[in-house]
Design an enzyme around this catalytic site. Structure first.
Site, PDB file in Angstrom:
ATOM      1  N   SER A  52      -4.637   5.493 -11.878  1.00 17.96           N
ATOM      2  CA  SER A  52      -3.613   5.931 -12.818  1.00 17.96           C
ATOM      3  C   SER A  52      -4.138   5.746 -14.245  1.00 17.96           C
ATOM      4  O   SER A  52      -5.153   5.099 -14.477  1.00 17.96           O
ATOM      5  CB  SER A  52      -2.328   5.131 -12.615  1.00 17.96           C
ATOM      6  OG  SER A  52      -1.754   5.398 -11.355  1.00 17.96           O
ATOM      7  N   GLY A  53      -3.433   6.343 -15.183  1.00 25.10           N
ATOM      8  CA  GLY A  53      -3.879   6.305 -16.571  1.00 25.10           C
ATOM      9  C   GLY A  53      -4.380   7.647 -17.056  1.00 25.10           C
ATOM     10  O   GLY A  53      -4.710   7.807 -18.230  1.00 25.10           O
ATOM     11  N   HIS A  54      -4.437   8.646 -16.127  1.00 22.44           N
ATOM     12  CA  HIS A  54      -4.928   9.983 -16.471  1.00 22.44           C
ATOM     13  C   HIS A  54      -3.804  11.017 -16.399  1.00 22.44           C
ATOM     14  O   HIS A  54      -4.068  12.212 -16.276  1.00 22.44           O
ATOM     15  CB  HIS A  54      -6.065  10.387 -15.537  1.00 22.44           C
ATOM     16  CG  HIS A  54      -7.163   9.377 -15.456  1.00 22.44           C
ATOM     17  ND1 HIS A  54      -7.863   8.963 -16.571  1.00 22.44           N
ATOM     18  CD2 HIS A  54      -7.667   8.672 -14.407  1.00 22.44           C
ATOM     19  CE1 HIS A  54      -8.752   8.050 -16.218  1.00 22.44           C
ATOM     20  NE2 HIS A  54      -8.647   7.853 -14.909  1.00 22.44           N
ATOM     21  N   LYS A 102     -12.716  12.876  -6.982  1.00 21.22           N
ATOM     22  CA  LYS A 102     -13.499  12.789  -8.221  1.00 21.22           C
ATOM     23  C   LYS A 102     -14.744  11.933  -7.963  1.00 21.22           C
ATOM     24  O   LYS A 102     -14.691  10.935  -7.260  1.00 21.22           O
ATOM     25  CB  LYS A 102     -12.657  12.188  -9.349  1.00 21.22           C
ATOM     26  CG  LYS A 102     -11.422  13.009  -9.677  1.00 21.22           C
ATOM     27  CD  LYS A 102     -10.726  12.532 -10.938  1.00 21.22           C
ATOM     28  CE  LYS A 102     -10.258  11.099 -10.872  1.00 21.22           C
ATOM     29  NZ  LYS A 102      -9.322  10.833  -9.743  1.00 21.22           N
ATOM     30  N   ASP A 107     -14.138   5.755  -5.723  1.00 23.71           N
ATOM     31  CA  ASP A 107     -13.332   6.824  -5.126  1.00 23.71           C
ATOM     32  C   ASP A 107     -14.034   7.403  -3.902  1.00 23.71           C
ATOM     33  O   ASP A 107     -13.416   7.615  -2.852  1.00 23.71           O
ATOM     34  CB  ASP A 107     -13.095   7.936  -6.151  1.00 23.71           C
ATOM     35  CG  ASP A 107     -12.197   7.508  -7.290  1.00 23.71           C
ATOM     36  OD1 ASP A 107     -11.131   8.117  -7.454  1.00 23.71           O
ATOM     37  OD2 ASP A 107     -12.546   6.564  -8.005  1.00 23.71           O
ATOM     38  N   HIS A 216     -12.510   6.811 -18.508  1.00 20.52           N
ATOM     39  CA  HIS A 216     -12.144   5.397 -18.439  1.00 20.52           C
ATOM     40  C   HIS A 216     -12.762   4.631 -19.618  1.00 20.52           C
ATOM     41  O   HIS A 216     -12.746   3.407 -19.630  1.00 20.52           O
ATOM     42  CB  HIS A 216     -12.624   4.770 -17.127  1.00 20.52           C
ATOM     43  CG  HIS A 216     -12.197   5.509 -15.914  1.00 20.52           C
ATOM     44  ND1 HIS A 216     -12.978   6.486 -15.316  1.00 20.52           N
ATOM     45  CD2 HIS A 216     -11.061   5.430 -15.185  1.00 20.52           C
ATOM     46  CE1 HIS A 216     -12.342   6.976 -14.272  1.00 20.52           C
ATOM     47  NE2 HIS A 216     -11.180   6.362 -14.166  1.00 20.52           N
TER      48      HIS A 216
END
Length: 352
Positions: A52-54, A102, A107, A216
């Site tokens: 998360s954060g995107h 991604k 990931d 990031h």
């Protein structure tokens, strides 16, 4: 730091529950956390996810014509194998499940494990690896190029294909073709602040920018002096246009053999007299007016080189928390890609 949070520990949970409250067609599982949309059992289910954060990527792209399910990890923390596995089981049908992954080491490891578990359960499963970021070919976080806002185009185009009844193999082939025709570059004017850290991820001087930054906060190609918007977009366009096509070896899941095999895959060249889809994307804390200033200059560069922009997106599609900066994505598109891009979509972040 003043942010609209309740507690740092519940940032992701609160935002996902808010999305669910606003979208009655989206369903939610808390333990492990994932969301999904009920699709036709006669189509391939598309699943993506990660840190998360995107936002709005990925949870904002769940809905008709795009993703079937999405897995939100914690802020800048990859999704876990149990999240991925349970989400895929929830949405799987006879047509199979396709993961859009991604290219970050964590990931890749977790989605790879989920693929193997699903295969052992008899679920038909495939995977696409996205690596559109041209800034670096190797880093501490990747084996090869990173994935950024080009992921959105893969999800949109392949999502439309799945809705039209493409098979799992056809969706996989299309997704690789979109990825191999797509390039992105990002620039940071300021760092982001991870809630748990409560301080900037990196420091920039008063007039410095990070050219080729990762989403990031990973370092890019160079730290350089900022002059003005036009000079910056010119440099970004040159980097995209002149990036040398290359071949690389990717791991590919063999659905018949149930094992991972090497796949030779080639990045396509960019050419004049061709049609392109463009994204000018804000990284979380860039004014809309600035994005349109950047798009104006990008359009001028494309016109000069006879890159024919036939579709465009200007806004926030793949952010980095509250980072100030932009990314530019160009997809060298064929008629099938453009047609699928135009297809109806109904998600929280993209609707037409």
């Amino acid at each position: 730091m003043k942010k609209l949070f309740n507690t740092v520990d519940n940032v992701v949970l609160d935002q996902v529950q808010g999305l669910i409250a606003s979208r009655k067609d989206i369903k939610f599982n808390q333990h492990p956390m994932y969301i999904w949309h009920e699709e036709s059992p006669n189509q391939v289910a598309l699943v993506s996810g990660g840190a998360s954060g995107h936002e709005p990527m990925h949870i904002g792209y769940v809905g008709k014509g795009m993703l079937t399910g999405a897995i939100p990890g914690e802020i800048f923390v990859r999704a876990t194998p149990d999240q991925i596995y349970e989400c895929a089981n929830q949405v799987s049908h006879e047509q199979g499940v396709l993961f859009i992954v991604k290219n970050y080491i964590g990931d890749g490891m977790n989605f790879k494990l989920a693929v193997e578990l699903l295969h052992s359960d008899g679920v038909k499963v495939g995977a696409i690896l996205v690596d559109d970021d041209i800034a670096v070919s190797e880093s501490l976080y990747t084996n090869g190029r990173r994935a950024v806002s080009g992921t959105v185009l893969v999800e949109k185009i392949v999502g439309a294909a799945a809705a039209r009844g493409y098979s799992l193999e056809q969706c996989e082939e299309l997704g690789r073709r979109v990825n191999n025709s797509c390039r992105s570059i990002s620039v940071a004017l300021s760092s982001c602040i991870v809630p748990a850290a409560d301080q900037p991820s990196f420091e920039l001087g008063k007039n410095e920018i990070e050219f080729g930054v990762g989403i990031h906060g990973e370092p890019g190609i160079e730290r350089m002096e900022f002059t003005n918007a036009n000079d910056l977009v010119d440099k970004m366009f040159v980097a995209l246009k002149e990036n040398t096509p290359y071949s690389r070896t990717l791991l590919c899941w063999d659905k018949e053999e149930g094992e991972w095999n090497d796949l030779e895959s080639a990045i396509n060249d960019f050419e004049s007299d061709h049609e392109y889809i463009a994204i000018v994307n804000g990284l979380g804390n860039t004014q809309t007016s600035e994005l349109y200033i950047a798009y104006k200059r990008l359009a001028e560069n494309c016109e000069k080189e006879n890159f024919k922009i036939v579709r465009n997106l200007v806004g926030e599609y793949c952010t980095a928390l509250d980072m100030e900066g932009i990314s530019i994505t160009l997809l060298k598109a064929d008629k099938e890609m453009i047609d699928l891009f135009d297809a109806p979509v109904n998600t929280a972040a993209m609707t037409w």
